[in-house]
Design a protein around this motif. Structure first.
Motif, PDB file in Angstrom:
ATOM      1  N   PHE A 195      -3.265   5.061   3.349  1.00 29.02           N
ATOM      2  CA  PHE A 195      -3.646   3.869   2.595  1.00 29.02           C
ATOM      3  C   PHE A 195      -4.117   2.765   3.545  1.00 29.02           C
ATOM      4  O   PHE A 195      -5.154   2.139   3.314  1.00 29.02           O
ATOM      5  CB  PHE A 195      -2.438   3.396   1.778  1.00 29.02           C
ATOM      6  N   SER A 196      -3.366   2.539   4.618  1.00 31.45           N
ATOM      7  CA  SER A 196      -3.724   1.474   5.564  1.00 31.45           C
ATOM      8  C   SER A 196      -5.080   1.729   6.212  1.00 31.45           C
ATOM      9  O   SER A 196      -5.824   0.779   6.496  1.00 31.45           O
ATOM     10  CB  SER A 196      -2.642   1.334   6.636  1.00 31.45           C
ATOM     11  N   ASP A 197      -5.437   3.000   6.446  1.00 27.17           N
ATOM     12  CA  ASP A 197      -6.732   3.331   7.048  1.00 27.17           C
ATOM     13  C   ASP A 197      -7.882   2.988   6.109  1.00 27.17           C
ATOM     14  O   ASP A 197      -8.923   2.481   6.538  1.00 27.17           O
ATOM     15  CB  ASP A 197      -6.803   4.834   7.376  1.00 27.17           C
ATOM     16  N   PHE A 198      -7.703   3.285   4.820  1.00 24.89           N
ATOM     17  CA  PHE A 198      -8.788   3.117   3.850  1.00 24.89           C
ATOM     18  C   PHE A 198      -8.978   1.667   3.423  1.00 24.89           C
ATOM     19  O   PHE A 198     -10.066   1.289   2.989  1.00 24.89           O
ATOM     20  CB  PHE A 198      -8.527   3.990   2.615  1.00 24.89           C
ATOM     21  N   PHE A 199      -7.911   0.869   3.533  1.00 25.39           N
ATOM     22  CA  PHE A 199      -8.006  -0.503   3.020  1.00 25.39           C
ATOM     23  C   PHE A 199      -7.890  -1.573   4.109  1.00 25.39           C
ATOM     24  O   PHE A 199      -7.622  -2.739   3.829  1.00 25.39           O
ATOM     25  CB  PHE A 199      -6.956  -0.722   1.920  1.00 25.39           C
ATOM     26  N   ASP A 200      -8.130  -1.137   5.359  1.00 23.19           N
ATOM     27  CA  ASP A 200      -8.244  -2.079   6.481  1.00 23.19           C
ATOM     28  C   ASP A 200      -7.049  -3.008   6.608  1.00 23.19           C
ATOM     29  O   ASP A 200      -7.186  -4.229   6.781  1.00 23.19           O
ATOM     30  CB  ASP A 200      -9.537  -2.906   6.359  1.00 23.19           C
ATOM     31  N   VAL A 201      -5.852  -2.433   6.481  1.00 27.41           N
ATOM     32  CA  VAL A 201      -4.641  -3.197   6.740  1.00 27.41           C
ATOM     33  C   VAL A 201      -3.838  -2.459   7.805  1.00 27.41           C
ATOM     34  O   VAL A 201      -4.032  -1.261   8.036  1.00 27.41           O
ATOM     35  CB  VAL A 201      -3.773  -3.384   5.464  1.00 27.41           C
ATOM     36  N   LEU A 202      -2.942  -3.147   8.462  1.00 29.81           N
ATOM     37  CA  LEU A 202      -2.109  -2.519   9.476  1.00 29.81           C
ATOM     38  C   LEU A 202      -0.970  -1.753   8.813  1.00 29.81           C
ATOM     39  O   LEU A 202      -0.402  -2.219   7.817  1.00 29.81           O
ATOM     40  CB  LEU A 202      -1.533  -3.576  10.412  1.00 29.81           C
ATOM     41  N   PRO A 203      -0.597  -0.589   9.357  1.00 31.60           N
ATOM     42  CA  PRO A 203       0.563   0.122   8.806  1.00 31.60           C
ATOM     43  C   PRO A 203       1.802  -0.765   8.744  1.00 31.60           C
ATOM     44  O   PRO A 203       2.610  -0.646   7.820  1.00 31.60           O
ATOM     45  CB  PRO A 203       0.756   1.285   9.796  1.00 31.60           C
ATOM     46  N   LYS A 204       1.922  -1.675   9.711  1.00 34.45           N
ATOM     47  CA  LYS A 204       3.086  -2.566   9.745  1.00 34.45           C
ATOM     48  C   LYS A 204       3.105  -3.501   8.537  1.00 34.45           C
ATOM     49  O   LYS A 204       4.177  -3.871   8.047  1.00 34.45           O
ATOM     50  CB  LYS A 204       3.060  -3.391  11.044  1.00 34.45           C
ATOM     51  N   GLN A 205       1.922  -3.877   8.039  1.00 30.69           N
ATOM     52  CA  GLN A 205       1.867  -4.737   6.858  1.00 30.69           C
ATOM     53  C   GLN A 205       2.443  -4.021   5.633  1.00 30.69           C
ATOM     54  O   GLN A 205       3.164  -4.613   4.832  1.00 30.69           O
ATOM     55  CB  GLN A 205       0.422  -5.163   6.578  1.00 30.69           C
ATOM     56  N   VAL A 206       2.088  -2.745   5.504  1.00 28.20           N
ATOM     57  CA  VAL A 206       2.609  -1.952   4.382  1.00 28.20           C
ATOM     58  C   VAL A 206       4.118  -1.776   4.533  1.00 28.20           C
ATOM     59  O   VAL A 206       4.887  -1.932   3.574  1.00 28.20           O
ATOM     60  CB  VAL A 206       1.907  -0.577   4.325  1.00 28.20           C
ATOM     61  N   GLU A 207       4.546  -1.484   5.755  1.00 31.84           N
ATOM     62  CA  GLU A 207       5.967  -1.288   6.031  1.00 31.84           C
ATOM     63  C   GLU A 207       6.761  -2.566   5.762  1.00 31.84           C
ATOM     64  O   GLU A 207       7.819  -2.530   5.129  1.00 31.84           O
ATOM     65  CB  GLU A 207       6.154  -0.862   7.488  1.00 31.84           C
ATOM     66  N   ASN A 208       6.248  -3.700   6.228  1.00 31.98           N
ATOM     67  CA  ASN A 208       6.953  -4.973   6.035  1.00 31.98           C
ATOM     68  C   ASN A 208       7.033  -5.357   4.563  1.00 31.98           C
ATOM     69  O   ASN A 208       7.964  -6.057   4.142  1.00 31.98           O
ATOM     70  CB  ASN A 208       6.268  -6.083   6.828  1.00 31.98           C
ATOM     71  N   TYR A 209       6.069  -4.895   3.778  1.00 26.33           N
ATOM     72  CA  TYR A 209       6.086  -5.168   2.337  1.00 26.33           C
ATOM     73  C   TYR A 209       7.151  -4.320   1.632  1.00 26.33           C
ATOM     74  O   TYR A 209       7.549  -4.617   0.508  1.00 26.33           O
ATOM     75  CB  TYR A 209       4.700  -4.898   1.748  1.00 26.33           C
ATOM     76  N   GLY A 210       7.588  -3.262   2.331  1.00 22.44           N
ATOM     77  CA  GLY A 210       8.616  -2.383   1.763  1.00 22.44           C
ATOM     78  C   GLY A 210       8.061  -1.156   1.080  1.00 22.44           C
ATOM     79  O   GLY A 210       8.806  -0.397   0.448  1.00 22.44           O
ATOM     80  N   ALA A 211       6.738  -0.927   1.189  1.00 17.77           N
ATOM     81  CA  ALA A 211       6.098   0.198   0.505  1.00 17.77           C
ATOM     82  C   ALA A 211       5.934   1.383   1.449  1.00 17.77           C
ATOM     83  O   ALA A 211       5.959   1.234   2.675  1.00 17.77           O
ATOM     84  CB  ALA A 211       4.739  -0.226  -0.043  1.00 17.77           C
ATOM     85  N   PHE A 212       5.735   2.568   0.865  1.00 21.36           N
ATOM     86  CA  PHE A 212       5.450   3.766   1.643  1.00 21.36           C
ATOM     87  C   PHE A 212       3.943   3.853   1.860  1.00 21.36           C
ATOM     88  O   PHE A 212       3.167   3.730   0.910  1.00 21.36           O
ATOM     89  CB  PHE A 212       5.943   5.020   0.922  1.00 21.36           C
ATOM     90  N   ASN A 213       3.534   4.076   3.107  1.00 18.82           N
ATOM     91  CA  ASN A 213       2.120   4.169   3.454  1.00 18.82           C
ATOM     92  C   ASN A 213       1.612   5.566   3.096  1.00 18.82           C
ATOM     93  O   ASN A 213       1.618   6.480   3.907  1.00 18.82           O
ATOM     94  CB  ASN A 213       1.934   3.888   4.946  1.00 18.82           C
ATOM     95  N   ILE A 214       1.168   5.742   1.857  1.00 22.06           N
ATOM     96  CA  ILE A 214       0.793   7.041   1.323  1.00 22.06           C
ATOM     97  C   ILE A 214      -0.469   7.599   1.982  1.00 22.06           C
ATOM     98  O   ILE A 214      -1.265   6.863   2.557  1.00 22.06           O
ATOM     99  CB  ILE A 214       0.550   6.951  -0.204  1.00 22.06           C
ATOM    100  N   SER A 215      -0.644   8.906   1.881  1.00 28.92           N
ATOM    101  CA  SER A 215      -1.897   9.546   2.278  1.00 28.92           C
ATOM    102  C   SER A 215      -2.831   9.557   1.078  1.00 28.92           C
ATOM    103  O   SER A 215      -2.392   9.788  -0.050  1.00 28.92           O
ATOM    104  CB  SER A 215      -1.636  10.982   2.731  1.00 28.92           C
TER     105      SER A 215
END
Length: 489
Positions: free
Chosen positions: A12-32
């Motif tokens: 998800f982070s690759d496709f939407f130009d966000v850092l994996p850490k942003q997804v992690e800090n939000y509490g969500a799972f960084n899906i494929s």
């Protein structure tokens, strides 16, 4: 394209130009966004959460189930059954048991029928349990009831609106507006006054024509829910011993001895347990009470499972992709067989010669499921001019991979773990049958991963026995632990 210029996108982070850490800090799972990952929402984690929002979601789920239970005693027209009981799979969260993309079966008429029948029969006390607690997972405790994948799908449907709102908040704060779009969720909120579902509109990440949903890590688990049919059967003797009334307990033990064969197989034992459950449904409540009494461990246990999945399918998979990207793994190939074989050989080289074997171990323990191996391979294959369709079914059962370049250029690739108890049968028949069904002009490729010398010896004996020792189409990959170069010298 040179490696330095290529953006290898998996998550998800690759496709939407966000850092994996942003997804992690939000509490969500960084899906494929290439393939479902084997995680699902466990409703017990909603019940057991310290977060009031999650506990409220659990209460709303139980309220809806009680609404369905009330309606199950009626002869409902097909339109109302469709409106109240039938739901599509929430594939937009990219979680579940599929090894192919993110499509599943959803909740169809058989689910509705099972739910209606069970509410009238074995689950007639649902909502009125003596313990005072009601859990959605209870509906999975009989073999011919509602499966764990259906409960996960149902849970996701009943919290669809929450997941959309949760994702919308992240999208608005973190994702470029051009990568989002307004989408309508048809069943976002249930109105008990009108007995109809309301639709709502949300601004969500756009992927092709679909929207994407993020899921909080805190409500996810892997493989089995805290309250599960498998766990119930494994703990069955303990459950019986915890029946408080000694007279009923003795009656249960007597009944069990009558239906249990002498020296039973594992399957015969499970059948005897099932018969006992149907005769004494209160056993389910005893099991649920036991699991609830240990609820402190539920969140920690699920989190550990999710973190293992995260390590395997994110951290270690990314490392594997990076290692492969330094080879010619992602360069163009002349045909499907060459594409498949060259990539298998690159994979073999990375695993055996570049410490890639480490990526198939978590906490020193090798992966144990072929489906995990196949998902890892699927996630490494995406950057190709070829279509790589995992679990394509051509009429004789699904092959692991059908690599194709047009209708006339197809190659089957089977990925297996050497520990597979059906290895000899697989080697002799499986890949050949699949290739015949797909009308492939190329030989099938079978890749076998082993983790120790005994597994390697087992496979080599089978190959020798069947006259296949010298075939180049069966590739063995050594994923056993290696000494460091300094020690080896």
């Amino acid at each position: 394209m040179k490696n330095s210029e290529r953006q290898l996108r998996i998550y998800f982070s690759d496709f939407f130009d966000v850092l994996p850490k942003q997804v992690e800090n939000y509490g969500a799972f960084n899906i494929s966004l290439i393939n479902d990952l084997p995680l699902f929402v466990d409703p017990f984690l909603l019940f057991n959460s310290e977060d009031e929002t999650f506990r409220k979601l659990h209460s709303e789920i139980i309220n809806y189930m009680l609404f369905l239970k009330k309606k199950s005693v009626l002869q409902l027209p097909s339109g109302l059954i469709k409106a109240w009981y039938l739901f599509p799979e929430v594939k937009q969260n990219w979680l579940g048991f599929s090894k192919t993309g993110n499509s599943g079966r959803g909740l169809g008429p058989s689910f509705a029928k099972s739910l209606q029948n069970n509410f009238r029969d074995i689950f007639s006390d649902f909502g009125n349990e003596a313990s005072g607690s009601t859990h959605l997972g209870k509906l999975t405790l009989v073999k011919h009831g509602v499966g764990k994948d259906q409960i996960s799908d149902f849970t996701c449907n009943l919290i669809h609106g929450f997941l959309a709102e949760y994702t919308q908040k992240f999208a608005i704060e973190n994702i470029p507006i051009e990568k989002t779009q307004k989408f309508t969720i048809p069943k976002a909120e249930f109105n008990y006054h009108t007995e109809t579902w309301r639709s709502k509109q949300y601004t969500l990440p756009k992927y092709g024509k679909e929207y994407i949903l993020l899921t909080p890590i805190d409500i996810l688990t892997k493989d089995e829910a805290w309250i599960s049919h498998k766990g119930f059967l494994e703990d069955f003797s303990h459950v019986v011993s915890c029946v408080p009334n000694d007279q009923i307990r003795d009656q249960i033990n007597l009944y069990l001895t009558r239906v249990m064969p002498a020296d039973p197989t594992k399957e015969e034992q499970a059948i005897a347990y099932e018969k006992t459950i149907h005769q004494y449904p209160s056993l389910m409540d005893v099991y649920v009470e036991i699991r609830e009494s240990h609820k402190e461990a539920a969140s920690a246990s699920s989190l550990e499972k999710v973190l293992i999945a995260q390590k395997l399918f994110q951290e270690q998979l990314r490392q594997l992709v990076d290692l492969l990207d330094k080879t010619s793994f992602y360069d163009s190939e002349p045909d499907s067989y060459e594409a498949g074989m060259r990539r298998v050989q690159f994979l073999k080289h990375v695993i055996e010669k570049q410490d890639g074997y480490r990526l198939f171990y978590v906490k020193g323990i090798p992966i144990s499921r072929e489906s995990d191996l196949q998902i890892m391979f699927k996630l490494t294959w995406f950057a190709s001019k070829f279509s790589s369709d995992s679990e394509v079914n051509n009429g004789r059962g699904p092959a692991d991979f059908l690599v194709s370049y047009g209708s006339s250029d197809k190659t089957i690739i089977e990925f297996k773990l050497a520990k597979n108890s059906h290895m000899e049968k697989n080697i002799k028949n499986q890949a050949r049958i699949y290739s015949d069904a797909a009308r492939s002009k190329h030989p099938q490729i079978m890749v076998i991963l082993y983790f120790n010398s005994s597994e390697a010896d087992k496979v080599r004996r089978i190959l020798t026995k069947n006259g296949l020792s010298d075939t180049k189409h069966i590739v063995l990959i050594d994923a056993s632990p290696k000494e460091s170069a300094s020690k080896a010298s």
